[in-house]
Motif scaffolding. Structure first.
Motif, short mmCIF file in Angstrom:
data_model
loop_
_atom_site.label_atom_id
_atom_site.label_comp_id
_atom_site.label_asym_id
_atom_site.label_seq_id
_atom_site.Cartn_x
_atom_site.Cartn_y
_atom_site.Cartn_z
N LEU A 45 -64.92 66.72 33.46
CA LEU A 45 -66.08 65.92 33.05
C LEU A 45 -67.04 66.70 32.16
CD1 LEU A 45 -66.81 64.18 36.48
CD2 LEU A 45 -65.60 63.22 34.51
N ILE A 46 -66.85 68.01 32.08
CA ILE A 46 -67.71 68.86 31.24
C ILE A 46 -66.93 69.26 29.99
CG2 ILE A 46 -69.17 70.91 31.15
CD1 ILE A 46 -69.99 68.98 33.37
N PRO A 47 -67.42 68.90 28.80
CA PRO A 47 -66.70 69.24 27.57
C PRO A 47 -66.62 70.75 27.34
CG PRO A 47 -68.42 67.60 27.15
CD PRO A 47 -68.64 68.12 28.53
N THR A 48 -65.56 71.18 26.68
CA THR A 48 -65.38 72.59 26.36
C THR A 48 -66.55 73.13 25.54
OG1 THR A 48 -62.98 72.29 26.35
CG2 THR A 48 -63.83 74.26 25.26
N GLN A 49 -67.08 72.29 24.63
CA GLN A 49 -68.20 72.76 23.80
C GLN A 49 -69.41 73.16 24.63
OE1 GLN A 49 -66.42 69.88 23.45
NE2 GLN A 49 -66.76 69.00 21.41
N ILE A 50 -69.62 72.48 25.76
CA ILE A 50 -70.75 72.82 26.62
C ILE A 50 -70.42 74.06 27.45
CG2 ILE A 50 -72.06 72.05 28.65
CD1 ILE A 50 -72.20 69.29 27.34
N LEU A 51 -69.19 74.17 27.92
CA LEU A 51 -68.80 75.39 28.66
C LEU A 51 -68.91 76.62 27.76
CD1 LEU A 51 -65.72 74.16 30.72
CD2 LEU A 51 -68.06 74.54 31.52
N ASN A 52 -68.74 76.43 26.46
CA ASN A 52 -68.87 77.56 25.53
C ASN A 52 -70.29 78.09 25.46
OD1 ASN A 52 -66.15 77.50 24.89
ND2 ASN A 52 -66.42 76.25 23.05
N PHE A 53 -71.27 77.29 25.90
CA PHE A 53 -72.65 77.79 25.96
C PHE A 53 -72.82 78.83 27.06
CE2 PHE A 53 -74.09 73.33 24.41
CZ PHE A 53 -73.88 73.70 23.08
N CYS A 54 -71.90 78.84 28.03
CA CYS A 54 -71.98 79.79 29.15
C CYS A 54 -71.46 81.14 28.66
CB CYS A 54 -71.15 79.28 30.32
SG CYS A 54 -71.55 77.61 30.86
N LYS A 55 -72.30 81.87 27.99
CA LYS A 55 -71.88 83.05 27.24
C LYS A 55 -71.35 84.19 28.12
CE LYS A 55 -74.98 82.13 23.36
NZ LYS A 55 -76.13 82.63 22.56
N LYS A 56 -71.94 84.36 29.30
CA LYS A 56 -71.54 85.51 30.12
C LYS A 56 -71.16 85.12 31.54
CE LYS A 56 -76.24 86.63 31.64
NZ LYS A 56 -77.15 87.73 32.00
N ALA A 57 -71.15 83.85 31.83
CA ALA A 57 -70.97 83.40 33.21
C ALA A 57 -69.51 83.44 33.65
CB ALA A 57 -71.50 81.98 33.37
N LYS A 58 -69.33 83.71 34.94
CA LYS A 58 -68.03 83.49 35.56
C LYS A 58 -67.96 82.01 35.91
CE LYS A 58 -64.93 84.92 39.25
NZ LYS A 58 -64.70 85.81 40.41
N LEU A 59 -66.90 81.34 35.46
CA LEU A 59 -66.78 79.89 35.62
C LEU A 59 -65.88 79.54 36.80
CD1 LEU A 59 -66.27 78.88 31.87
CD2 LEU A 59 -68.40 78.88 33.17
N HIS A 60 -66.31 78.52 37.55
CA HIS A 60 -65.52 78.00 38.67
C HIS A 60 -65.38 76.49 38.49
CE1 HIS A 60 -65.93 81.73 41.12
NE2 HIS A 60 -67.11 81.81 40.51
N ASP A 61 -64.15 76.01 38.44
CA ASP A 61 -63.88 74.58 38.28
C ASP A 61 -63.96 73.90 39.64
OD1 ASP A 61 -62.91 72.04 37.84
OD2 ASP A 61 -61.12 72.68 36.75
N ALA A 62 -65.00 73.09 39.85
CA ALA A 62 -65.23 72.46 41.15
C ALA A 62 -64.15 71.45 41.51
CB ALA A 62 -66.60 71.77 41.16
N SER A 63 -63.43 70.93 40.52
CA SER A 63 -62.38 69.94 40.81
C SER A 63 -61.23 70.55 41.60
CB SER A 63 -61.86 69.31 39.52
OG SER A 63 -61.16 70.26 38.74
#
Length: 256
Positions: free
Chosen positions: A37-55
């Motif tokens: 539900l979150i576009p890649t372009q918005i995830l790209n704003f997370c410059k230094k974050a560790k990402l976790h996919d809640a799905s």
């Protein structure tokens, strides 16, 4: 105090994320986001974050990621599509964090029903048609209180907006008509509002089910029912009427 940000990132178009939301996710250390539900372009704003996919996670795993990282004084974001307050399940997350001494801050976002109205170029309330918007969902695995059955809400003949329900559109149509909507009441279905692959389907309660099925749309769509979509007539707003006075302007013409 440790904190978790519950951030709404808007309906899909990365240009519709708020300035505040973008600033927070750009500096975040940890982001738990709502899957596809979150576009890649918005995830790209997370410059230094560790990402976790809640799905791919269950509730307890999400709670643990939020808690453990917040306690380390990291900048932690639970990233929701649209606005977190609409079908976002934030209450259970906030209530789980509070006993641990973790503060929560909710950052609102543009929700998909507003992006859908914008895509349609329509006004959801119109003088002389309706001044009420009902936001709901069709009953499925998530139960709906008896007083909120579609046929009951339809009695108001207001603008009705359905989330998470396009796969149940035959049921929605049937109960909307049972509740009092005319069979020729206009209906609009907006698939992935504001995304590059957005689709708009319009019709009436008579033919919308077939049109949606023909397009093979079964998820990620907003349904809007109401005469505001194609009003036969409506009244102009009183606010700018030359006979109307308010706190910032006197009437230009006095009614006789």
């Amino acid at each position: 105090m440790p904190k978790v940000y519950f951030v709404g990132c808007g309906p899909g178009d990365p240009d519709l994320i708020t300035i505040k939301a973008k600033k927070i996710i750009q500096k975040a250390d940890v982001v738990v986001y709502s899957g596809s539900l979150i576009p890649t372009q918005i995830l790209n704003f997370c410059k230094k974050a560790k990402l976790h996919d809640a799905s791919k996670l269950v509730r307890e795993e999400i709670f643990e990621i939020l808690k453990q990282n917040a306690k380390k004084n990291k900048i932690v974001v639970r990233l929701h599509d649209g606005d977190p307050s609409i079908y976002g399940a934030i209450k259970e997350q906030i209530d789980n964090l509070q006993p641990e001494g973790i503060e929560s801050e909710v950052v609102p976002g543009v929700t998909s029903f507003l992006a859908s109205a914008a895509a349609l170029g329509m006004q959801l309330t119109l003088p002389g048609v309706t001044q009420t918007i009902i936001i709901t969902r069709a009953e499925s695995r998530t139960k709906v209180p008896k007083e909120e059955k579609i046929s009951e809400l339809a009695k108001h003949k207001a603008t009705m907006i359905f989330y998470l329900s396009v796969h149940l559109i035959p049921k929605i149509v049937k109960q909307a008509i049972e509740g009092g909507y005319a069979t020729l009441t206009p209906v609009a279905v907006v698939y992935r509002a504001s995304w590059n692959d957005q689709k708009i389907i319009t019709g009436t309660l008579t033919d919308i089910t077939k049109k949606v099925r023909d397009e093979k749309i079964t998820r990620t769509a907003i349904i809007i029912i109401g005469d505001v979509i194609q009003p036969k007539s409506y009244e102009y707003s009183k606010l700018y009427d030359k006979t109307f006075s308010h706190g910032f302007r006197k009437a230009k013409i006095k009614l006789q």
